[in-house]
Write a protein that holds these residues in place. Sequence first.
Motif, PDB file in Angstrom:
ATOM      1  N   ASN A 109      13.559  38.358 -19.487  1.00 14.54           N
ATOM      2  CA  ASN A 109      12.716  37.156 -19.515  1.00 14.54           C
ATOM      3  C   ASN A 109      11.270  37.475 -19.902  1.00 14.54           C
ATOM      4  O   ASN A 109      10.329  36.941 -19.321  1.00 14.54           O
ATOM      5  CB  ASN A 109      12.738  36.456 -18.149  1.00 14.54           C
ATOM      6  N   TYR A 110      11.117  38.363 -20.886  1.00 13.52           N
ATOM      7  CA  TYR A 110       9.759  38.735 -21.295  1.00 13.52           C
ATOM      8  C   TYR A 110       9.442  38.321 -22.734  1.00 13.52           C
ATOM      9  O   TYR A 110       8.413  37.716 -23.001  1.00 13.52           O
ATOM     10  CB  TYR A 110       9.552  40.250 -21.154  1.00 13.52           C
ATOM     11  N   GLY A 111      10.329  38.644 -23.657  1.00 17.46           N
ATOM     12  CA  GLY A 111      10.034  38.477 -25.074  1.00 17.46           C
ATOM     13  C   GLY A 111       9.622  37.073 -25.469  1.00 17.46           C
ATOM     14  O   GLY A 111       8.594  36.871 -26.134  1.00 17.46           O
ATOM     15  N   PHE A 112      10.397  36.082 -25.078  1.00 14.19           N
ATOM     16  CA  PHE A 112      10.136  34.715 -25.519  1.00 14.19           C
ATOM     17  C   PHE A 112       9.029  34.046 -24.701  1.00 14.19           C
ATOM     18  O   PHE A 112       8.386  33.121 -25.187  1.00 14.19           O
ATOM     19  CB  PHE A 112      11.415  33.879 -25.435  1.00 14.19           C
ATOM     20  N   GLU A 113       8.828  34.506 -23.490  1.00 13.19           N
ATOM     21  CA  GLU A 113       7.838  33.882 -22.621  1.00 13.19           C
ATOM     22  C   GLU A 113       6.433  34.451 -22.832  1.00 13.19           C
ATOM     23  O   GLU A 113       5.439  33.755 -22.654  1.00 13.19           O
ATOM     24  CB  GLU A 113       8.229  34.056 -21.144  1.00 13.19           C
ATOM     25  N   ARG A 114       6.326  35.729 -23.223  1.00 16.69           N
ATOM     26  CA  ARG A 114       5.009  36.381 -23.196  1.00 16.69           C
ATOM     27  C   ARG A 114       4.603  37.056 -24.498  1.00 16.69           C
ATOM     28  O   ARG A 114       3.530  37.667 -24.559  1.00 16.69           O
ATOM     29  CB  ARG A 114       4.969  37.409 -22.060  1.00 16.69           C
ATOM     30  N   ILE A 115       5.438  36.994 -25.538  1.00 15.50           N
ATOM     31  CA  ILE A 115       5.078  37.639 -26.802  1.00 15.50           C
ATOM     32  C   ILE A 115       4.909  36.585 -27.887  1.00 15.50           C
ATOM     33  O   ILE A 115       5.879  36.168 -28.532  1.00 15.50           O
ATOM     34  CB  ILE A 115       6.140  38.677 -27.230  1.00 15.50           C
ATOM     35  N   MET A 220       3.277  38.488 -40.287  1.00 14.72           N
ATOM     36  CA  MET A 220       4.371  38.518 -39.317  1.00 14.72           C
ATOM     37  C   MET A 220       3.901  39.125 -37.998  1.00 14.72           C
ATOM     38  O   MET A 220       4.227  38.626 -36.915  1.00 14.72           O
ATOM     39  CB  MET A 220       5.574  39.284 -39.882  1.00 14.72           C
ATOM     40  N   TYR A 221       3.124  40.202 -38.084  1.00  9.68           N
ATOM     41  CA  TYR A 221       2.631  40.815 -36.849  1.00  9.68           C
ATOM     42  C   TYR A 221       1.694  39.864 -36.101  1.00  9.68           C
ATOM     43  O   TYR A 221       1.777  39.722 -34.871  1.00  9.68           O
ATOM     44  CB  TYR A 221       1.905  42.124 -37.142  1.00  9.68           C
ATOM     45  N   ASP A 222       0.806  39.192 -36.832  1.00  6.33           N
ATOM     46  CA  ASP A 222      -0.143  38.279 -36.181  1.00  6.33           C
ATOM     47  C   ASP A 222       0.571  37.130 -35.480  1.00  6.33           C
ATOM     48  O   ASP A 222       0.043  36.554 -34.521  1.00  6.33           O
ATOM     49  CB  ASP A 222      -1.124  37.715 -37.210  1.00  6.33           C
ATOM     50  N   ASP A 223       1.779  36.782 -35.939  1.00  6.33           N
ATOM     51  CA  ASP A 223       2.517  35.675 -35.332  1.00  6.33           C
ATOM     52  C   ASP A 223       3.032  36.022 -33.939  1.00  6.33           C
ATOM     53  O   ASP A 223       3.235  35.134 -33.114  1.00  6.33           O
ATOM     54  CB  ASP A 223       3.685  35.278 -36.239  1.00  6.33           C
ATOM     55  N   ILE A 224       3.259  37.300 -33.698  1.00  5.69           N
ATOM     56  CA  ILE A 224       3.718  37.699 -32.362  1.00  5.69           C
ATOM     57  C   ILE A 224       2.618  38.410 -31.584  1.00  5.69           C
ATOM     58  O   ILE A 224       2.620  38.400 -30.349  1.00  5.69           O
ATOM     59  CB  ILE A 224       4.993  38.571 -32.427  1.00  5.69           C
ATOM     60  N   GLY A 225       1.679  39.033 -32.316  1.00  9.17           N
ATOM     61  CA  GLY A 225       0.541  39.656 -31.663  1.00  9.17           C
ATOM     62  C   GLY A 225       0.930  40.843 -30.808  1.00  9.17           C
ATOM     63  O   GLY A 225       2.091  41.242 -30.746  1.00  9.17           O
ATOM     64  N   LEU A 349      21.297  44.247 -23.518  1.00 12.69           N
ATOM     65  CA  LEU A 349      20.188  43.385 -23.928  1.00 12.69           C
ATOM     66  C   LEU A 349      20.687  42.029 -24.404  1.00 12.69           C
ATOM     67  O   LEU A 349      21.570  41.945 -25.259  1.00 12.69           O
ATOM     68  CB  LEU A 349      19.394  44.041 -25.056  1.00 12.69           C
ATOM     69  N   GLN A 350      20.084  40.979 -23.860  1.00 14.34           N
ATOM     70  CA  GLN A 350      20.292  39.606 -24.310  1.00 14.34           C
ATOM     71  C   GLN A 350      19.048  39.164 -25.065  1.00 14.34           C
ATOM     72  O   GLN A 350      17.992  39.804 -24.975  1.00 14.34           O
ATOM     73  CB  GLN A 350      20.527  38.693 -23.101  1.00 14.34           C
ATOM     74  N   PRO A 351      19.115  38.067 -25.824  1.00 14.63           N
ATOM     75  CA  PRO A 351      17.925  37.580 -26.520  1.00 14.63           C
ATOM     76  C   PRO A 351      16.749  37.393 -25.557  1.00 14.63           C
ATOM     77  O   PRO A 351      16.903  36.811 -24.479  1.00 14.63           O
ATOM     78  CB  PRO A 351      18.388  36.250 -27.108  1.00 14.63           C
ATOM     79  N   GLY A 352      15.599  37.900 -25.944  1.00 13.20           N
ATOM     80  CA  GLY A 352      14.406  37.812 -25.111  1.00 13.20           C
ATOM     81  C   GLY A 352      14.179  39.017 -24.226  1.00 13.20           C
ATOM     82  O   GLY A 352      13.095  39.185 -23.655  1.00 13.20           O
ATOM     83  N   LEU A 376      23.958  36.435 -36.744  1.00 12.77           N
ATOM     84  CA  LEU A 376      22.804  37.275 -37.050  1.00 12.77           C
ATOM     85  C   LEU A 376      22.387  38.073 -35.817  1.00 12.77           C
ATOM     86  O   LEU A 376      22.558  37.654 -34.677  1.00 12.77           O
ATOM     87  CB  LEU A 376      21.626  36.414 -37.520  1.00 12.77           C
ATOM     88  N   ASN A 377      21.822  39.267 -36.070  1.00 10.71           N
ATOM     89  CA  ASN A 377      21.291  40.115 -35.011  1.00 10.71           C
ATOM     90  C   ASN A 377      19.889  40.533 -35.457  1.00 10.71           C
ATOM     91  O   ASN A 377      19.734  41.231 -36.458  1.00 10.71           O
ATOM     92  CB  ASN A 377      22.187  41.335 -34.801  1.00 10.71           C
ATOM     93  N   VAL A 378      18.876  40.082 -34.729  1.00  6.81           N
ATOM     94  CA  VAL A 378      17.485  40.323 -35.116  1.00  6.81           C
ATOM     95  C   VAL A 378      16.766  41.010 -33.965  1.00  6.81           C
ATOM     96  O   VAL A 378      16.946  40.652 -32.799  1.00  6.81           O
ATOM     97  CB  VAL A 378      16.761  39.000 -35.454  1.00  6.81           C
ATOM     98  N   ARG A 379      15.957  42.008 -34.287  1.00  9.69           N
ATOM     99  CA  ARG A 379      15.140  42.641 -33.264  1.00  9.69           C
ATOM    100  C   ARG A 379      13.849  43.153 -33.883  1.00  9.69           C
ATOM    101  O   ARG A 379      13.721  43.275 -35.104  1.00  9.69           O
ATOM    102  CB  ARG A 379      15.869  43.805 -32.595  1.00  9.69           C
ATOM    103  N   THR A 380      12.892  43.435 -33.024  1.00 10.65           N
ATOM    104  CA  THR A 380      11.656  44.076 -33.469  1.00 10.65           C
ATOM    105  C   THR A 380      11.382  45.246 -32.537  1.00 10.65           C
ATOM    106  O   THR A 380      11.732  45.205 -31.356  1.00 10.65           O
ATOM    107  CB  THR A 380      10.472  43.081 -33.492  1.00 10.65           C
ATOM    108  N   THR A 381      10.804  46.311 -33.060  1.00  6.54           N
ATOM    109  CA  THR A 381      10.590  47.534 -32.296  1.00  6.54           C
ATOM    110  C   THR A 381       9.129  47.943 -32.386  1.00  6.54           C
ATOM    111  O   THR A 381       8.557  47.955 -33.470  1.00  6.54           O
ATOM    112  CB  THR A 381      11.461  48.688 -32.830  1.00  6.54           C
ATOM    113  N   LEU A 382       8.536  48.284 -31.244  1.00  9.97           N
ATOM    114  CA  LEU A 382       7.169  48.793 -31.213  1.00  9.97           C
ATOM    115  C   LEU A 382       7.200  50.241 -30.781  1.00  9.97           C
ATOM    116  O   LEU A 382       7.874  50.596 -29.812  1.00  9.97           O
ATOM    117  CB  LEU A 382       6.298  47.985 -30.238  1.00  9.97           C
TER     118      LEU A 382
END
Length: 388
Positions: A109-115, A220-225, A349-352, A376-382
């Motif tokens: 419950n982090y990705g969609f709520e806080r990124i 794209m990066y600025d959209d998620i920050g 891992l579930q979405p978010g 589709l399977n989408v992810r981003t990695t930092l």
Amino acid sequence: VSTQSTGTAIMKLMMGMEFDPGSFGAGLAVALVSLWAAPQWLVPVDKYTVAKHVEMALRKRSQDVNGEAHGRWGDKCDVLDAATLTEPELLRRFQLDAVRANKPVVIRNYGFERIGNLSKWREVEYLTEQFGQSKHRVQFGREARRMIFADPKTGTLEHPWDKHAVPLSEAIDMISESQGNVFITQIPLLYNEFESDDEDDRNSSQIREPDDEKNGIPEMYDDIGPIPLVEGIMDVSSVNFWMSRVLPGVTRESTFHTDPSDNLLVQVTGTKEAVLVSHLDTHWVHPKRLIPTKHSTPPGESGGFGFEDVPSRQSMTKERDNFSPVDYLNPDLQRFPYWGEAQPTRCFLQPGDMLWMPAYTWHNVLSWGDAAENWLNVRTTLKNWQTK
């Protein structure tokens, strides 16, 4: 702690003798490095066997002293639920349970709520409308299960043919219409030069081309920050974008490898299972130096003069030592016996969800698609290279 005192402690430990833990602890790594670099006449057995016996002795000692066996990380990832923790509480738990403990952890419950606007990235229409003209590298694999192949028989690490500077809108169409063998992989949205002086380290699971975009995709990066959890604590060296289609009934896997940086993997659509092995258990995955090779034509096309497209060597000098030749779904235990004793940690891992992986963690990521989003399977990695 001197190498001599540590070596003495290890010898006593392996012979079942008493020893002073104070002369042992922090110097263990030094002793193992010494064993690793020792001449062959000094270490008559292979070095993974030495590490294996030391580990077995340590675990037996721990069981004798504490009355119970202790695994490295356990069968499943620890989980933090961001929905039940304030940002300061989550930061404290993350620092203690993950960063300082050097352990993987899933943050739910982090990705969609806080990124940033990451929740909107679940919609292909949003990605096309906002970033449709951004340029991406698209790779065309020989099959839907794996994109990169580690072949222990030939000692090669096979990479697929790729096409550069493809607009995202076109790339999404290619992926959606594919049979699961077309990928957007490790596209840098943000890229900082300080990450490493070694070209291979900057993208340790992919062959880099001379003309690859080094400036990232700022829009794209600025959209998620930045991720609030690590902002001000760690310097983010790169942010990467991945997208593929995983057909129903198919399990995609990444091939076991390790990266020289801490990672935060944020799942957007689809689901994943990350199979992790601590760098302290490296012998389980039988790492092997592999020669990177690459196909020169798309799947189904022949090479020059009508000959079969055989992947060619990409470098006459550099080899990759961060991949394992163990086939996770179909392991050859006769060739790789230590894998039969492995006790990997599995993180779902579930979405978010967001997964933290310490640097040099061996990982093989299994992926499944999302029926509501055309599988589709989408992810981003930092990648966080250094702590401030």
